[in-house]
Design a protein around this motif. Structure first.
Motif, PDB file in Angstrom:
ATOM      1  N   VAL A 192       0.771  -1.250   0.061  1.00 53.89           N
ATOM      2  CA  VAL A 192      -0.182   0.224  -0.042  1.00 53.89           C
ATOM      3  C   VAL A 192       0.891   1.289  -0.071  1.00 53.89           C
ATOM      4  CG1 VAL A 192      -1.633   1.386   1.392  1.00 53.89           C
ATOM      5  CG2 VAL A 192      -1.743  -0.981   1.214  1.00 53.89           C
ATOM      6  N   LYS A 193       0.322   2.106  -0.616  1.00 51.77           N
ATOM      7  CA  LYS A 193       0.845   3.544  -0.506  1.00 51.77           C
ATOM      8  C   LYS A 193      -0.206   4.567  -0.317  1.00 51.77           C
ATOM      9  CE  LYS A 193       1.599   6.134  -4.288  1.00 51.77           C
ATOM     10  NZ  LYS A 193       2.093   6.730  -5.406  1.00 51.77           N
ATOM     11  N   ILE A 194      -0.004   5.239   0.624  1.00 54.04           N
ATOM     12  CA  ILE A 194      -1.019   6.343   1.050  1.00 54.04           C
ATOM     13  C   ILE A 194      -0.301   7.622   0.955  1.00 54.04           C
ATOM     14  CG2 ILE A 194      -2.613   7.468   2.690  1.00 54.04           C
ATOM     15  CD1 ILE A 194      -2.522   4.639   4.166  1.00 54.04           C
ATOM     16  N   ARG A 195      -1.018   8.593   0.140  1.00 56.74           N
ATOM     17  CA  ARG A 195      -0.578   9.916   0.050  1.00 56.74           C
ATOM     18  C   ARG A 195      -1.660  10.725   0.779  1.00 56.74           C
ATOM     19  NH1 ARG A 195       0.719  12.190  -5.418  1.00 56.74           N
ATOM     20  NH2 ARG A 195       1.955  13.604  -4.424  1.00 56.74           N
ATOM     21  N   LEU A 196      -1.291  11.591   1.589  1.00 59.17           N
ATOM     22  CA  LEU A 196      -1.818  12.480   2.379  1.00 59.17           C
ATOM     23  C   LEU A 196      -1.690  13.886   2.001  1.00 59.17           C
ATOM     24  CD1 LEU A 196      -1.818  11.065   5.867  1.00 59.17           C
ATOM     25  CD2 LEU A 196      -3.524  10.525   4.299  1.00 59.17           C
ATOM     26  N   LYS A 197      -2.919  14.865   1.608  1.00 57.33           N
ATOM     27  CA  LYS A 197      -2.429  16.150   1.416  1.00 57.33           C
ATOM     28  C   LYS A 197      -3.477  16.994   1.841  1.00 57.33           C
ATOM     29  CE  LYS A 197      -1.096  18.800  -2.586  1.00 57.33           C
ATOM     30  NZ  LYS A 197       0.442  18.664  -2.384  1.00 57.33           N
TER      31      LYS A 197
END
Length: 144
Positions: free
Chosen positions: A108-113
């Motif tokens: 998994v890759k999570i990108r938070l912005k």
């Protein structure tokens, strides 16, 4: 589902910048590294929900706000694999922070912005299977 930091102290250094050479490590592109297991039997909706809850439980809005990129990487926990020996170089040298030698173990890759003029965060979750992007989910979450 179990999630453990690959190196808790190094994750904290990457998050705060303390103890890191600012010429080598960005303070605007943050990467966090975890191992994950016992997730494969979860229905996809539950898995994504648990990943968002992990972000909510472990990060604050202030961690995300003002960052160009905030990425959380989850690698499959394997008994004979020690990811910790590679995270320093990967976080320093690779723009995306991926552990190149273990790309087949990325789950998994999570990108938070941070969303402008809001206290909400965009959560982009990318699920991988054998080094290939499998599914993507975008949700809005609220961090404390």
């Amino acid at each position: 589902m179990n999630i453990d930091p690959i190196d808790k102290e190094f994750n904290e250094q990457l998050l705060t910048g303390e103890g890191l050479d600012s010429n080598l490590f960005s303070t605007k592109e943050i990467v966090q590294y975890y191992e994950i297991n016992n997730y494969s039997d979860l229905p996809i909706k539950d898995f994504v929900s648990k990943l968002n809850q992990f972000s909510i439980d472990n990060y604050k809005f202030s961690d995300i706000k003002g960052k160009n990129d905030f990425t959380i990487l989850f690698y499959k926990k394997e008994t004979l694999v020690d990811y910790s020996k590679d995270i320093y170089e990967s976080s320093r040298d690779n723009q995306n922070g991926f552990l190149e030698d273990y790309s087949q173990n990325l789950v998994v890759k999570i990108r938070l912005k941070a969303i402008l003029d809001s206290d909400k965060v965009s959560s982009e979750i990318s699920l991988y299977k054998k080094d290939k992007l499998d599914k993507e989910f975008n949700e809005t979450i609220i961090l404390k």
